[in-house]
Enzyme design. Structure first.
Site, mmCIF file in Angstrom:
data_model
loop_
_atom_site.group_PDB
_atom_site.id
_atom_site.type_symbol
_atom_site.label_atom_id
_atom_site.label_comp_id
_atom_site.label_asym_id
_atom_site.label_seq_id
_atom_site.Cartn_x
_atom_site.Cartn_y
_atom_site.Cartn_z
ATOM 1 N N ASP A 21 29.026 -20.877 -2.287
ATOM 2 C CA ASP A 21 29.249 -21.294 -3.679
ATOM 3 C C ASP A 21 30.729 -21.193 -4.061
ATOM 4 O OD1 ASP A 21 28.527 -22.218 -6.155
ATOM 5 O OD2 ASP A 21 27.785 -20.296 -6.896
ATOM 6 N N ARG A 25 34.919 -24.746 -8.399
ATOM 7 C CA ARG A 25 35.938 -23.910 -9.054
ATOM 8 C C ARG A 25 37.212 -23.855 -8.232
ATOM 9 N NH1 ARG A 25 31.985 -19.117 -9.768
ATOM 10 N NH2 ARG A 25 30.697 -20.594 -8.588
ATOM 11 N N HIS A 38 34.467 -29.512 -1.926
ATOM 12 C CA HIS A 38 33.392 -29.612 -0.924
ATOM 13 C C HIS A 38 33.982 -29.917 0.457
ATOM 14 C CE1 HIS A 38 30.591 -29.241 -4.114
ATOM 15 N NE2 HIS A 38 30.792 -30.438 -4.620
ATOM 16 N N LEU A 132 23.264 -19.715 19.442
ATOM 17 C CA LEU A 132 23.055 -19.505 18.007
ATOM 18 C C LEU A 132 22.205 -20.642 17.462
ATOM 19 C CD1 LEU A 132 25.884 -18.635 15.491
ATOM 20 C CD2 LEU A 132 24.168 -20.298 14.900
ATOM 21 N N ARG A 195 23.256 -14.257 -8.091
ATOM 22 C CA ARG A 195 21.887 -14.754 -8.253
ATOM 23 C C ARG A 195 21.460 -15.452 -6.967
ATOM 24 N NH1 ARG A 195 24.877 -17.728 -12.317
ATOM 25 N NH2 ARG A 195 25.513 -19.754 -11.514
HETATM 26 C C1 IPE Z 1 23.431 -22.889 -5.027
HETATM 27 O O1 IPE Z 1 24.638 -23.102 -5.682
HETATM 28 C C2 IPE Z 1 23.149 -23.994 -4.073
HETATM 29 C C3 IPE Z 1 24.084 -24.126 -2.960
HETATM 30 C C4 IPE Z 1 25.051 -23.301 -2.660
HETATM 31 C C5 IPE Z 1 23.870 -25.260 -2.129
HETATM 32 P P1 IPE Z 1 24.707 -23.692 -7.170
HETATM 33 O O2 IPE Z 1 26.119 -23.688 -7.565
HETATM 34 O O3 IPE Z 1 23.973 -24.971 -7.229
HETATM 35 O O4 IPE Z 1 23.878 -22.591 -7.977
HETATM 36 P P2 IPE Z 1 23.724 -22.323 -9.541
HETATM 37 O O5 IPE Z 1 23.096 -23.539 -10.125
HETATM 38 O O6 IPE Z 1 25.072 -22.064 -10.086
HETATM 39 O O7 IPE Z 1 22.844 -21.123 -9.632
HETATM 40 C C1 IPE Z 2 28.748 -24.950 -3.817
HETATM 41 O O1 IPE Z 2 29.845 -25.092 -4.666
HETATM 42 C C2 IPE Z 2 28.382 -26.232 -3.122
HETATM 43 C C3 IPE Z 2 27.123 -26.833 -3.596
HETATM 44 C C4 IPE Z 2 26.329 -26.339 -4.487
HETATM 45 C C5 IPE Z 2 26.764 -28.110 -3.008
HETATM 46 P P1 IPE Z 2 29.676 -25.607 -6.157
HETATM 47 O O2 IPE Z 2 29.812 -27.082 -6.168
HETATM 48 O O3 IPE Z 2 28.433 -25.085 -6.765
HETATM 49 O O4 IPE Z 2 30.956 -24.939 -6.836
HETATM 50 P P2 IPE Z 2 31.038 -24.304 -8.286
HETATM 51 O O5 IPE Z 2 29.935 -23.301 -8.406
HETATM 52 O O6 IPE Z 2 30.883 -25.420 -9.260
HETATM 53 O O7 IPE Z 2 32.401 -23.686 -8.321
HETATM 54 MG MG MG Z 3 28.010 -23.390 -7.794
#
Ligand code: IPE
Ligand code: IPE
Ligand code: MG
Length: 246
Positions: A21, A25, A38, A132, A195
């Protein structure tokens, strides 16, 4: 401190799961579009997988796209799907060179045809690799997985293939996407969020949870070593007393 030197080879987690995650940001902090985050995140994926393979961790599961992520703007969803296809094409060599097999969990039929095809091809090509097992959670949601599991078991009950009083934990496990993997030992989530976001609910029942503020694109092998070191310092009691463990 060099965490790699402190890692006990005999106490490695068998199964590490990662909620990757913070890509959005990270990009925002650099003044870039979310999708750039990404893209940068794929480097952290490669580094994490290579480090796990070198250490000897046999199972790694990465949360790449949740059932809820379909609700993001179409441009972002499309970019993520294209990135999946291009990464699979590009990384097949890394997988082969490192003797890594690929599998995927989730409602894969919801993915674009192209992604399904590429996934299938890479899974087929790497299926005999044994160092792996890398699993990508794609269009994955733990609640969806449990619903599917209940539907599959109910059908067997209806056909008299199983009787309700014989349904136990191992029957449920056999019907999960993860039926041929051990439970998660260590769950890592980056970006400071604390979470689970609908990831592997059944499989993390006794996992050790590790949250780090590092954003996923900044995650390196050093951070992975630190997470494993931290995991190894904990006492996993599984309901017993400390005296029983020692
Ligand atoms: C969880 O991340 C899903 C993945 C990392 C693929 P999100 O960024 O979607 O989660 P929430 O919605 O903030 O909980
Ligand atoms: C995780 O990063 C990647 C996916 C959920 C696909 P986010 O895209 O959720 O990044 P934030 O949480 O917005 O920073
Ligand atoms: Mg996220």
């Amino acid at each position: 401190m060099d965490f790699l030197d402190e890692i006990d080879q005999h106490k490695l987690p068998k199964h590490i799961a990662v909620i990757m995650d913070g890509n959005g940001r990270w990009a925002k902090n650099q003044g870039l579009l979310r999708v750039k985050g990404h893209k940068k995140g794929t480097k952290a994926v490669r580094e994490t997988i290579e480090a796990c393979a070198e250490l000897g961790v046999p199972f790694v599961t990465l949360y790449a796209f949740s059932t809820e992520n379909w609700n993001r703007p179409k441009l972002e969803v499309d970019t993520l799907m294209n990135l999946l296809v291009s990464s699979l094409k590009k990384e097949i060599k890394t997988l082969q060179d490192n003797n890594i097999s690929l599998s995927a969990i989730g409602s894969l039929q919801s993915l674009p045809e192209k992604a399904q095809r590429e996934l299938k091809e890479v899974m087929e090509k790497t299926k005999n690799n044994s160092r792996l097992r890398l699993t990508l959670a794609l269009s994955y949601g733990a609640r969806e997985e449990l619903v599917k599991t209940i539907q599959d078991i109910s059908l067997k009950v209806k056909k008299n293939l199983i009787s309700p009083h014989l349904i136990n934990e191992s029957v449920i496990k056999e019907h999960l996407y993860t039926h041929d993997m051990p439970d998660v030992d260590l769950l890592i989530r980056t970006s400071g969020e604390q979470r689970i976001s609908n990831f592997l609910l059944w499989q993390i029942a006794y996992a050790e949870l590790y949250f780090t503020p590092v954003l996923w694109p900044d995650f390196t092998r050093k951070h992975l070593y630190e997470a494993i070191y931290n995991y190894q310092k904990r006492e996993r009691r599984f309901g017993k007393t400390s005296e029983q463990i020692n």
